[in-house]
Design a protein around this motif. Structure first.
Motif: not given
Length: 360
Positions: A146-154
């Motif tokens: 679910q967090g792949q957009v929010e944490h896309a650059r991590e």
């Protein structure tokens, strides 16, 4: 929707009609008096068998008790049947069909959103915040994704998600996760062996070459990476590079702690090298003997086209490229005026031709 309603009505009517036919043509149940007569006869037969010594008294009492219970059951059934009204059954069947259709229309039709899964996902997310260890890898992967957009650059996010996906058996997703981590930080990416492992499970061809490259990169960063040594050892074993396979498996074992749960798997792989090498050696000796026989036969009878094909094929299996080139030159010289036979021999050399030990 109208078609669905009409279908439900037709089903209801069919159920009622079947119930009516069953009620009309079914055979009546035996009368209770008849059952009692059978019971008395059975009891008399039990008493006769006890007197004759065929069964003991205790077994006779048990059989009589079972017969009595059966009689009581028939009596209860007879009373229920007598009080049952066929019309009530027809109405009940119709109501069941209508209620089933109603439940489907309001709780199960295709236009409804997948609310149960959303609810489960929300519940898993709540549990992940308080007790993540209680979630299975499959559920945890769904929560993290679910967090792949929010944490896309991590980078760390994709590395962790990749590990969870691999634990869940989502090998393709795991490989994609590691690829994203590598794309974000190609110079500092430290999970090369994990990427190589994921790519190994995904497939052969291009993925196989990428897997080997990733595993080799892992050893450049950490020469004692047991995961990289293990998978490179497996690839060496598959390629018939037995000394390389031994070296990688031994390196993996030396890098592992004594209580590492993966030690038995690596030890088993190391133990499989010797039998595989012995089998390959025996096959090579067998093919070498066949090659010598074929060479002698072709020297005496160069018109044996299938023999030439088997000889070329055998050199390919053995990996003797110079000998193979020499044999092909001799074959071409013999069939110089018959190019169609040359083409046929080269085609057959790509597959097995008859029995390897057969001479023509």
């Amino acid at each position: 929707m109208l078609i669905l309603v009409l279908t439900c009505v037709l089903i209801s009517a069919a159920l009622i009609a079947l119930a009516a036919l069953w009620q009309r043509f079914s055979v009546p149940a035996p009368e209770l008096a008849h059952e009692k007569a059978l019971y008395r006869g059975f009891v008399a037969d039990v008493e006769r068998r006890v007197a004759a010594g065929e069964i003991d008294a205790e077994q006779g009492q048990e059989e009589q008790a079972q017969a009595a219970r059966a009689l009581l059951k028939v009596s209860d059934t007879a009373e229920e049947t007598a009080s049952f009204k066929p019309l009530y059954g027809y109405v009940a069947l119709g109501l069941v069909a209508v209620l089933s259709a109603w439940l489907y229309l309001f709780t199960g039709h295709p236009d409804l959103a997948d609310q149960p899964y959303r609810q489960r996902l929300q519940a898993w997310t709540t549990i992940a915040k308080s007790d993540p260890d209680s979630l299975s890898p499959q559920k945890m992967a769904a929560v993290l994704r679910q967090g792949q957009v929010e944490h896309a650059r991590e980078v760390d996010y994709w590395l962790f998600l990749g590990r969870i996906d691999m634990m869940a058996g989502n090998n393709y997703d795991g490989a994609q996760d590691y690829q994203k981590a590598r794309a974000l930080s190609p110079e500092t990416f430290t999970a090369w062996s994990e990427l190589g492992e994921a790519l190994t499970f995904v497939g052969n061809g291009t993925s196989g070459r990428e897997a080997r490259q990733a595993l080799q990169n892992a050893l450049k960063l950490n020469p004692n990476d047991p995961r990289a040594h293990f998978y490179l050892g497996q690839r060496a074993l598959e390629d018939g590079q037995y000394e390389d396979a031994r070296g990688h498996f031994n390196a993996a074992l030396n890098a592992m702690s004594p209580d590492d749960v993966s030690r038995p798997q690596v030890a088993q792989a190391l133990a499989a090298v010797a039998p595989a090498e012995a089998a390959a050696k025996a096959m090579s000796e067998r093919i070498s003997g066949m090659v010598a026989s074929l060479e002698a036969q072709l020297a005496a009878d160069p018109e044996n086209a299938d023999g030439w094909a088997r000889l070329l094929r055998s050199y390919d299996v053995l990996g003797h490229k110079p000998a193979r080139a020499k044999a092909e030159t001799a074959m071409r010289a013999h069939y110089a005026r018959r190019p169609e036979i040359i083409a046929d021999i080269l085609t057959k050399a790509q597959t097995r031709v008859g029995s390897e030990g057969e001479a023509k």
